[in-house]
Design an enzyme around this catalytic site. Structure first.
Site, short mmCIF file in Angstrom:
data_model
loop_
_atom_site.label_atom_id
_atom_site.label_comp_id
_atom_site.label_asym_id
_atom_site.label_seq_id
_atom_site.Cartn_x
_atom_site.Cartn_y
_atom_site.Cartn_z
N SER A 265 -39.53 80.23 10.00
CA SER A 265 -39.26 78.84 10.34
C SER A 265 -39.27 77.96 9.08
O SER A 265 -39.08 76.76 9.15
CB SER A 265 -40.28 78.32 11.35
OG SER A 265 -41.60 78.59 10.91
N ASN B 231 -51.86 78.94 14.76
CA ASN B 231 -51.59 78.35 16.08
C ASN B 231 -52.17 76.95 16.22
O ASN B 231 -51.51 76.03 16.69
CB ASN B 231 -52.13 79.26 17.18
CG ASN B 231 -51.46 80.62 17.18
OD1 ASN B 231 -50.48 80.83 16.46
ND2 ASN B 231 -51.97 81.55 17.98
N THR C 97 -20.40 42.31 37.54
CA THR C 97 -20.95 43.46 38.25
C THR C 97 -19.74 44.33 38.57
O THR C 97 -18.64 43.80 38.78
CB THR C 97 -21.67 43.07 39.56
OG1 THR C 97 -20.74 42.40 40.41
CG2 THR C 97 -22.88 42.16 39.31
N HIS C 98 -19.91 45.62 38.56
CA HIS C 98 -18.78 46.55 38.73
C HIS C 98 -17.70 46.30 37.68
O HIS C 98 -16.52 46.58 37.92
CB HIS C 98 -18.17 46.46 40.13
CG HIS C 98 -19.18 46.49 41.25
ND1 HIS C 98 -19.59 47.65 41.85
CD2 HIS C 98 -19.90 45.50 41.82
CE1 HIS C 98 -20.50 47.38 42.78
NE2 HIS C 98 -20.71 46.06 42.76
N SER D 295 -7.93 53.36 10.81
CA SER D 295 -7.23 54.57 11.21
C SER D 295 -6.39 55.06 10.04
O SER D 295 -5.84 54.26 9.29
CB SER D 295 -6.33 54.26 12.41
OG SER D 295 -5.29 55.21 12.50
N LYS E 129 -5.45 49.16 12.94
CA LYS E 129 -6.65 49.52 13.70
C LYS E 129 -7.95 49.13 13.01
O LYS E 129 -8.09 49.22 11.80
CB LYS E 129 -6.69 51.04 13.94
CG LYS E 129 -5.67 51.56 14.91
CD LYS E 129 -5.85 51.03 16.34
CE LYS E 129 -7.07 51.60 17.03
NZ LYS E 129 -6.89 52.98 17.45
N ASN F 176 -11.68 50.25 14.21
CA ASN F 176 -12.33 51.04 15.25
C ASN F 176 -13.85 50.87 15.26
O ASN F 176 -14.46 50.80 14.20
CB ASN F 176 -12.01 52.53 15.05
CG ASN F 176 -10.54 52.83 15.29
OD1 ASN F 176 -9.89 52.16 16.10
ND2 ASN F 176 -10.01 53.79 14.57
N GLU G 85 -19.33 54.10 18.84
CA GLU G 85 -18.92 55.33 19.53
C GLU G 85 -19.84 56.50 19.16
O GLU G 85 -20.19 57.33 20.00
CB GLU G 85 -17.47 55.68 19.19
CG GLU G 85 -16.49 54.66 19.75
CD GLU G 85 -15.11 54.82 19.14
OE1 GLU G 85 -14.25 55.41 19.81
OE2 GLU G 85 -14.89 54.39 18.00
N TYR H 39 -50.73 80.28 22.80
CA TYR H 39 -49.55 80.27 21.94
C TYR H 39 -48.58 81.41 22.23
O TYR H 39 -48.98 82.55 22.45
CB TYR H 39 -49.98 80.36 20.46
CG TYR H 39 -48.80 80.26 19.52
CD1 TYR H 39 -48.26 79.03 19.16
CD2 TYR H 39 -48.18 81.42 19.03
CE1 TYR H 39 -47.16 78.95 18.32
CE2 TYR H 39 -47.08 81.34 18.19
CZ TYR H 39 -46.58 80.11 17.84
OH TYR H 39 -45.48 80.02 17.02
N GLN I 114 -42.22 77.89 18.52
CA GLN I 114 -41.63 77.56 17.21
C GLN I 114 -40.33 76.77 17.41
O GLN I 114 -39.87 76.10 16.49
CB GLN I 114 -41.39 78.85 16.42
CG GLN I 114 -40.86 78.63 15.02
CD GLN I 114 -40.95 79.88 14.17
OE1 GLN I 114 -42.01 80.27 13.71
NE2 GLN I 114 -39.82 80.55 13.98
N LYS J 157 -39.79 72.37 16.96
CA LYS J 157 -39.62 71.44 15.84
C LYS J 157 -38.21 70.90 15.67
O LYS J 157 -38.01 69.70 15.47
CB LYS J 157 -40.12 72.09 14.55
CG LYS J 157 -41.65 72.08 14.47
CD LYS J 157 -42.19 72.89 13.35
CE LYS J 157 -42.34 74.35 13.68
NZ LYS J 157 -43.20 74.66 14.82
N1 ARG Z 1 -44.16 79.07 12.48
C1 ARG Z 1 -44.97 79.10 13.65
C2 ARG Z 1 -44.54 77.96 14.57
O1 ARG Z 1 -43.83 77.13 14.14
C3 ARG Z 1 -46.40 78.93 13.27
C4 ARG Z 1 -47.36 79.58 14.20
C5 ARG Z 1 -47.19 81.04 14.16
N2 ARG Z 1 -48.24 81.72 14.82
C6 ARG Z 1 -48.17 83.02 15.03
N3 ARG Z 1 -49.20 83.54 15.59
N4 ARG Z 1 -47.12 83.69 14.77
O2 ARG Z 1 -44.90 77.91 15.73
#
Ligand code: ARG
Length: 457
Positions: A23, A110, A155-156, A277, A283, A285, A290, A317, A322, A325
Site C-alpha cells: 500500500s 493494525n 418549482t418543477h 470551445s 462559446k 462553457n 460541470e 483486522y 487496506q 484509504k
Molecule cells: N497496510 C496495511 C493497511 O493499510 C497496514 C496494516 C497491515 N496489517 C497486517 N496485519 N497486514 O491496512
C-alpha cells in the site's frame, strides 16, 4: 528477505503478490501521522518502563530525521517497503541502529494504521471545514449584495412565485451548514484512539492509553480492541458527508449552469471560471460547474464502494481494510479542489438584474389573487379556483392578468375590489411573505443575520 514478518517464511513473495499487497504507493502520504503516532508510542513505552530514557530519545531523534527526509522529498522507498509503517521503521533502524527494532514493542500495524488514518482524517476535516466556510462566505456575500433583488422562483423548473436573489443564494448556504455539522460529527468519530489495541487482543504491556490519547489529540480511547482495529465508521461517515456535500454542490452547479445559459441569462461567469470551445469561437462553457456536478458521482461511488468493502468483514483486522484509504484520500482531494473553485466562482459571479426582471411576468402573481380572496373570507379552495379563472380569462384575452380591469375581475368574483391592484405587484408579493424563512425584506434581513451568526459560531 527484509520483510517485517519474514521470520516464519522460507520462500520469497511472488513479485506480483508483493505489488498486490503493498500500500506504500498510496499510504506514504500518512508519513507525518505515522511518525507522530510512533513518537507518542515511544514516549508511552518509556513511561511504561520498556525503554530507557536514552533509547526513547534515540528513537525520537531518528523519527524526526525520517520526517525530515520525507518533508524534503528525500525519502527513498526501498523495494521491500510494503507500507508506510514498514518503510518508516526500516529507515529508522538504518538511522538509529538496533534500538529501532524496539519501537514496535506491544504494537501492531493494525492499531497503528487505524491511528494514523484517524489522525490524517482529523486534519483533513479541519482543512475541508475551512474551505466549506469559504463557500458559505461567498454565498453570504452574494446574498447580501442583492438581498432584495427580485427574480422568478421556480418549482418543477416552472415559474412559481417571485423570490429574490438573496433568498436563492441563502437557499444554498444552509445545506452547507448542515454539511459542516456532519463533518464535525465525522471528525469526532475519528477522534477515538485505537492505539494500544495491538493486533486484536490489546497490548500486553502497561501502556497508559488515556495519556497517549491526550498526547496525540484524541478525545477518547476505543473500548474494545477487536472493534478498534476494524472500526472504519469514521471513514464511512466522512464519505457520507462528502457524498452529500457533493450532491449539494452538484445541485448548486446545475442551477448556475442553467442560470448562465442564453435562455436564462441571470448570471455571467467570470472568464477565470469558464473555458472556451476549440471549435466554436463564441462559446463560453461552465466547465468548472460541470466538473463539480460530475465529480459528485465519484464521491457517491466512494461511499457505496467502501460500504460494500466493509459489509462482509468479521470483527478485528482483515486486509480488506487496506482498501479504506484511497476512497477517503480521493474524496478529500476532490473536495479540497472543488470547494475553493466554487468559492472563487461565486465571488466573481456577475448578476444580471435586467434579465431577471424580464422574467418577472404577471403569472407569478396568481397566488396573490387567491390570497387576496382568502383575506376576504373566501375558502382557499374556492379562492384558488376563482384565481384560476382569472388566469384563464387573461389567456383568452391575450393579456397579463394584471391588465384585467376590476370589472372583469368582479365578473368572476364579487369579492374583488378596487384595492386588488395593491397586491398585484412583485414588491407586494415579496413583502407579504414575512414569515421566518420567507422572502419579505425584513425576513430576509433576519435570515442573513442568522446565516452570519451560524458562520461565525
Ligand atoms: N497496510 C496495511 C493497511 O493499510 C497496514 C496494516 C497491515 N496489517 C497486517 N496485519 N497486514 O491496512
Amino acid at each position: 528477505m527484509t520483510k517485517l514478518w519474514g521470520g516464519r517464511f522460507s520462500g520469497q513473495t511472488d513479485a506480483l503478490v508483493h505489488r498486490y499487497n503493498a500500500s506504500i504507493g498510496f499510504d506514504s502520504r500518512l508519513y507525518d501521522e505515522d511518525i507522530t503516532s510512533s513518537a507518542a508510542w515511544a514516549e508511552a513505552l518509556a513511561d511504561a518502563g520498556l525503554l530507557t530514557g536514552a533509547e526513547r530519545d534515540d528513537l525520537l531523534a531518528g523519527l524526526e530525521q525520517v520526517r525530515g527526509e520525507f518533508a524534503a522529498g528525500l525519502f527513498a522507498i526501498a523495494p521491500d517497503d510494503e507500507d508506510i509503517h514498514s518503510a518508516v521503521e526500516r529507515r529508522l533502524t538504518e538511522l538509529a541502529g538496533p534500538v529501532g527494532g524496539k519501537l514496535h514493542t506491544g504494537r501492531s500495524r493494525n492499531d497503528q494504521v487505524a491511528t494514523d488514518f484517524r489522525l490524517w482524517l482529523m486534519r483533513a476535516c479541519d482543512r475541508i471545514d475551512a474551505h466549506l466556510a469559504e463557500v458559505q462566505r461567498a454565498l453570504l456575500h452574494s446574498a447580501a449584495a442583492a438581498l432584495d433583488l427580485p427574480m422568478p422562483g421556480y418549482t418543477h423548473l416552472q415559474h412559481a412565485q417571485p423570490v429574490t436573489w438573496g433568498h436563492w443564494a441563502l437557499s444554498h448556504f444552509w445545506p452547507l451548514a448542515r454539511d459542516r455539522t456532519r463533518l464535525a460529527a465525522a471528525r469526532r468519530s475519528a477522534g477515538v484512539l485505537p492505539l494500544g489495541a495491538g493486533a486484536l487482543a490489546g497490548t500486553a504491556f502497561p501502556i497508559d492509553r488515556a495519556r497517549l490519547a491526550e498526547r496525540l489529540g484524541f478525545t477518547a480511547i476505543t473500548p474494545n480492541s477487536l472493534d478498534a482495529v476494524s472500526d472504519r465508521d469514521f471513514a464511512a461517515e466522512f464519505l457520507f458527508f462528502a457524498a452529500l456535500l457533493g450532491v449539494h454542490l452538484s445541485r448548486l452547479s446545475e442551477q448556475l449552469i442553467l442560470f448562465s445559459s442564453a435562455e436564462f441569462g441571470f448570471v455571467r461567469l467570470d472568464d477565470a471560471y469558464s473555458t472556451g470551445s476549440s471549435l466554436m469561437p463564441q462559446k463560453k462553457n461552465p466547465d468548472t460547474l460541470e466538473l463539480t456536478r460530475g465529480k459528485s458521482g465519484r464521491l457517491i461511488g466512494h461511499l457505496t464502494g467502501f460500504l460494500a468493502t466493509l459489509k462482509g468483514l468479521p470483527s478485528s483486522y482483515d486486509k480488506d481494510l487496506q482498501e479504506d484509504k484511497e476512497p477517503v484520500f480521493d474524496a478529500a482531494d476532490t473536495l479540497e479542489l472543488a470547494l475553493p473553485v466554487m468559492a472563487g466562482l461565486l465571488r466573481s459571479l456577475e448578476l444580471r438584474p435586467e434579465r431577471m426582471a424580464a422574467q418577472l411576468e404577471a403569472g407569478l402573481l396568481a397566488t396573490e389573487l387567491a390570497d387576496y380572496l382568502v383575506r376576504r373570507g373566501v375558502p382557499f379552495r374556492a379562492a384558488h379556483h376563482l384565481a384560476g379563472q382569472v388566469v384563464r380569462r387573461g389567456e383568452e384575452r391575450g393579456v397579463p392578468l394584471t391588465e384585467l380591469s376590476v370589472e372583469e375581475l368582479q365578473a368572476i368574483s364579487g369579492e374583488f375590489g378596487e384595492d386588488v391592484a395593491g397586491v398585484l405587484s412583485i414588491p407586494a408579493a415579496l413583502a407579504a411573505r414575512t414569515v421566518t424563512g420567507g422572502t419579505a425584506p425584513a425576513a430576509l434581513a433576519a435570515q442573513l443575520a442568522a446565516a452570519r451568526a451560524a458562520l461565525d459560531s
